[in-house]
Design a protein around this motif. Sequence first.
Motif, PDB file in Angstrom:
ATOM      1  N   GLU A 253       0.836  -1.194   0.000  1.00 58.39           N
ATOM      2  CA  GLU A 253       0.000   0.000   0.000  1.00 58.39           C
ATOM      3  C   GLU A 253       0.878   1.254   0.000  1.00 58.39           C
ATOM      4  N   ARG A 254       0.514   2.222  -0.822  1.00 55.46           N
ATOM      5  CA  ARG A 254       1.203   3.512  -0.768  1.00 55.46           C
ATOM      6  C   ARG A 254       0.843   4.217   0.539  1.00 55.46           C
ATOM      7  N   MET A 255       1.710   5.144   0.960  1.00 59.88           N
ATOM      8  CA  MET A 255       1.373   5.948   2.121  1.00 59.88           C
ATOM      9  C   MET A 255       0.042   6.632   1.876  1.00 59.88           C
ATOM     10  N   PRO A 256      -0.883   6.641   2.860  1.00 57.48           N
ATOM     11  CA  PRO A 256      -2.212   7.215   2.633  1.00 57.48           C
ATOM     12  C   PRO A 256      -2.189   8.644   2.117  1.00 57.48           C
ATOM     13  N   VAL A 257      -1.318   9.480   2.694  1.00 55.45           N
ATOM     14  CA  VAL A 257      -1.293  10.878   2.270  1.00 55.45           C
ATOM     15  C   VAL A 257      -0.817  11.003   0.831  1.00 55.45           C
ATOM     16  N   VAL A 258       0.146  10.166   0.426  1.00 50.01           N
ATOM     17  CA  VAL A 258       0.629  10.181  -0.954  1.00 50.01           C
ATOM     18  C   VAL A 258      -0.467   9.709  -1.898  1.00 50.01           C
ATOM     19  N   ALA A 259      -1.146   8.640  -1.507  1.00 45.35           N
ATOM     20  CA  ALA A 259      -2.195   8.082  -2.347  1.00 45.35           C
ATOM     21  C   ALA A 259      -3.334   9.068  -2.562  1.00 45.35           C
ATOM     22  N   VAL A 260      -3.763   9.725  -1.500  1.00 44.55           N
ATOM     23  CA  VAL A 260      -4.925  10.605  -1.631  1.00 44.55           C
ATOM     24  C   VAL A 260      -4.572  11.862  -2.418  1.00 44.55           C
ATOM     25  N   LEU A 261      -3.358  12.386  -2.241  1.00 43.57           N
ATOM     26  CA  LEU A 261      -2.976  13.586  -2.987  1.00 43.57           C
ATOM     27  C   LEU A 261      -2.666  13.276  -4.446  1.00 43.57           C
ATOM     28  N   ARG A 262      -2.305  12.047  -4.728  1.00 42.88           N
ATOM     29  CA  ARG A 262      -2.017  11.668  -6.113  1.00 42.88           C
ATOM     30  C   ARG A 262      -3.276  11.271  -6.872  1.00 42.88           C
ATOM     31  N   ASP A 263      -4.148  10.512  -6.219  1.00 48.24           N
ATOM     32  CA  ASP A 263      -5.284   9.918  -6.928  1.00 48.24           C
ATOM     33  C   ASP A 263      -6.620  10.601  -6.670  1.00 48.24           C
ATOM     34  N   GLN A 264      -6.760  11.326  -5.545  1.00 49.62           N
ATOM     35  CA  GLN A 264      -8.046  11.952  -5.240  1.00 49.62           C
ATOM     36  C   GLN A 264      -7.887  13.436  -4.902  1.00 49.62           C
ATOM     37  N   TRP A 265      -6.929  14.082  -5.590  1.00 51.57           N
ATOM     38  CA  TRP A 265      -6.675  15.493  -5.297  1.00 51.57           C
ATOM     39  C   TRP A 265      -7.867  16.369  -5.641  1.00 51.57           C
ATOM     40  N   ARG A 266      -8.671  15.977  -6.649  1.00 46.72           N
ATOM     41  CA  ARG A 266      -9.860  16.774  -6.977  1.00 46.72           C
ATOM     42  C   ARG A 266     -10.855  16.781  -5.826  1.00 46.72           C
ATOM     43  N   ASP A 267     -11.011  15.608  -5.185  1.00 43.49           N
ATOM     44  CA  ASP A 267     -11.912  15.531  -4.035  1.00 43.49           C
ATOM     45  C   ASP A 267     -11.394  16.367  -2.869  1.00 43.49           C
ATOM     46  N   VAL A 268     -10.075  16.387  -2.689  1.00 43.53           N
ATOM     47  CA  VAL A 268      -9.487  17.218  -1.639  1.00 43.53           C
ATOM     48  C   VAL A 268      -9.796  18.694  -1.902  1.00 43.53           C
ATOM     49  N   LEU A 269      -9.654  19.131  -3.155  1.00 41.31           N
ATOM     50  CA  LEU A 269      -9.939  20.532  -3.493  1.00 41.31           C
ATOM     51  C   LEU A 269     -11.419  20.865  -3.299  1.00 41.31           C
ATOM     52  N   VAL A 270     -12.303  19.936  -3.662  1.00 40.11           N
ATOM     53  CA  VAL A 270     -13.737  20.161  -3.452  1.00 40.11           C
ATOM     54  C   VAL A 270     -14.034  20.324  -1.966  1.00 40.11           C
ATOM     55  N   ALA A 271     -13.453  19.447  -1.140  1.00 38.74           N
ATOM     56  CA  ALA A 271     -13.667  19.536   0.307  1.00 38.74           C
ATOM     57  C   ALA A 271     -13.143  20.866   0.856  1.00 38.74           C
ATOM     58  N   MET A 272     -11.994  21.299   0.368  1.00 40.19           N
ATOM     59  CA  MET A 272     -11.437  22.576   0.832  1.00 40.19           C
ATOM     60  C   MET A 272     -12.347  23.741   0.445  1.00 40.19           C
ATOM     61  N   GLY A 273     -12.827  23.730  -0.790  1.00 38.38           N
ATOM     62  CA  GLY A 273     -13.731  24.795  -1.221  1.00 38.38           C
ATOM     63  C   GLY A 273     -15.043  24.779  -0.467  1.00 38.38           C
ATOM     64  N   ALA A 274     -15.537  23.575  -0.168  1.00 34.42           N
ATOM     65  CA  ALA A 274     -16.799  23.451   0.568  1.00 34.42           C
ATOM     66  C   ALA A 274     -16.694  24.034   1.966  1.00 34.42           C
ATOM     67  N   ARG A 275     -15.491  24.044   2.514  1.00 36.12           N
ATOM     68  CA  ARG A 275     -15.295  24.535   3.879  1.00 36.12           C
ATOM     69  C   ARG A 275     -15.222  26.057   3.968  1.00 36.12           C
ATOM     70  N   MET A 276     -15.028  26.766   2.864  1.00 30.79           N
ATOM     71  CA  MET A 276     -14.761  28.198   2.948  1.00 30.79           C
ATOM     72  C   MET A 276     -15.904  28.961   3.623  1.00 30.79           C
ATOM     73  N   ALA A 277     -17.110  28.843   3.088  1.00 31.78           N
ATOM     74  CA  ALA A 277     -18.245  29.561   3.673  1.00 31.78           C
ATOM     75  C   ALA A 277     -18.587  29.010   5.055  1.00 31.78           C
ATOM     76  N   GLU A 278     -18.494  27.700   5.200  1.00 31.45           N
ATOM     77  CA  GLU A 278     -18.833  27.079   6.486  1.00 31.45           C
ATOM     78  C   GLU A 278     -17.895  27.567   7.579  1.00 31.45           C
ATOM     79  N   ASN A 279     -16.589  27.566   7.297  1.00 32.98           N
ATOM     80  CA  ASN A 279     -15.594  27.935   8.296  1.00 32.98           C
ATOM     81  C   ASN A 279     -15.593  29.434   8.583  1.00 32.98           C
ATOM     82  N   ILE A 280     -15.525  30.243   7.528  1.00 34.02           N
ATOM     83  CA  ILE A 280     -15.501  31.693   7.708  1.00 34.02           C
ATOM     84  C   ILE A 280     -16.795  32.182   8.346  1.00 34.02           C
ATOM     85  N   GLY A 281     -17.923  31.702   7.837  1.00 33.99           N
ATOM     86  CA  GLY A 281     -19.209  32.109   8.382  1.00 33.99           C
ATOM     87  C   GLY A 281     -19.331  31.797   9.862  1.00 33.99           C
TER      88      GLY A 281
END
Length: 469
Positions: free
Chosen positions: A237-265
């Motif tokens: 198994e690849r290191m989890p952090v390497v795997a997620v940033l390599r293969d699911q980086w779009r999902d990471v960006l979506v999650a980050m964007g989803a947090r902007m209004a929630e966190n700031i608000g």
Amino acid sequence: MTTSSPRPPTPNSLPRIVVASLIGTTIEWYDFFLYGSAAALVFNKLFFPGSDPLVGTLLSFLTYAVGFAARPLGALVFGHFGDRLGRKRLLVTSLLMMGGATCAIGALPTHASAGSLAPVLLTTLRLVQGFALGGEWGGAVLLVAEHGDPRRRGFWASWPQTGAPAGQLLASGVLSALTTLLPDEEFTAWGWRIPFLLSGVLVVVGLWIRLSVDESPVFKAARAQAETRRRDVGTRERMPVVAVLRDQWRDVLVAMGARMAENIGYYVITAFVLVYATEHTHLPKQTALNAVLIGSAVHFAVIPAWGALSDRVGRRPVYLLGAVGVGAWAFPFFALADTGSSWALVVAVTVGLVFHGAMYAPQAAFFSEMFTTRVRYSGASIGAQFSSVAAGAPAPLIATALLAEHGNGTPVALYVMAAAALTVVAIGCARETRHRDLSDGRDEHDQDDANDENDQNGRGTPSLAPERR
């Protein structure tokens, strides 16, 4: 060779798991929010004396923001070991770290007795708090999401999310009681220490409950499958952090964007409002705390309802409703606060938190469903906590600076609206995840395609190829 499906929890075990996650997250958010409230009310005087009130508050909020800076590091470390060792162990560790740091803050010397060493120690302990919280959120929501009934995952996974308003409610309630019972001089001299020291008692209770629950069955099944692949096929198994940033980086960006209004608000509504109400509209400290107290109680009540709605109509529609609502409420929020009425302030905070709950409730299930099991702790934590550096960390700081520069809430309202627009774009780019199977990270449509492929190849059992990330 096949791997057995994870056993669903018994009817009695799931509520116990929910309670364990809820109490733990409540204690950790209590510790975290207590610092934010104290930063707005007393830390400017105790650790940064001799400054203009707003400048002292800015310096105080700067140490508050430092805790957010440590959250991504906590997400990386806890996410890695949570995906390798399990959710439960890391949750116990995060609880002990957070509670220990909070108790130590309650025993700190102030600037009057320790000079410049006092804010340095305060900042260091804030870093420990942020590091612990960076690993707490992902593990708590995953423990419930991976145990829960898939048809009601949004509802069950929303309960750990109520730990945020419950922690805010507890922190505001304790501070509100102390400011009522103690004169300002005594509260500033020693009363502010009581809620920080109280954290030690709460941690003992939380630790006892968390140690009583079992590890996530989905994680145990995934770990067994990985061991089988390594033994039979030699796949590492690849290191989890390497795997997620390599293969699911779009999902990471979506999650980050989803947090902007929630966190700031959220931090504008619950932390900056204390500064705005006391420094700008000159309302009593007690009135501002009571508004947050009432709003947090309503927030706690509506989160499970929004979570249940996301099970019926989907994560994206509910999340979008919350983002648009927070953005649209920004101007009415400050208009009501400017009236100087205590009840108008209560309405402003409460309605804002109701809209916030529409984002926060489905977030746990939504982020959990974005990532596959072997990288889920890392993916959900990184997506949630890295965004906090750009969103929640500077939100009170930016809002206070805008108030100091312009003397009104209009630029702060525009700031919240801009965050809401970013979140709307992010959710618009996301896929609906409501029907996704957490045991392999695929939704029903993907599962049907996989079954068809197995049938065409003459296979009736799942493939042992490395799981799709």
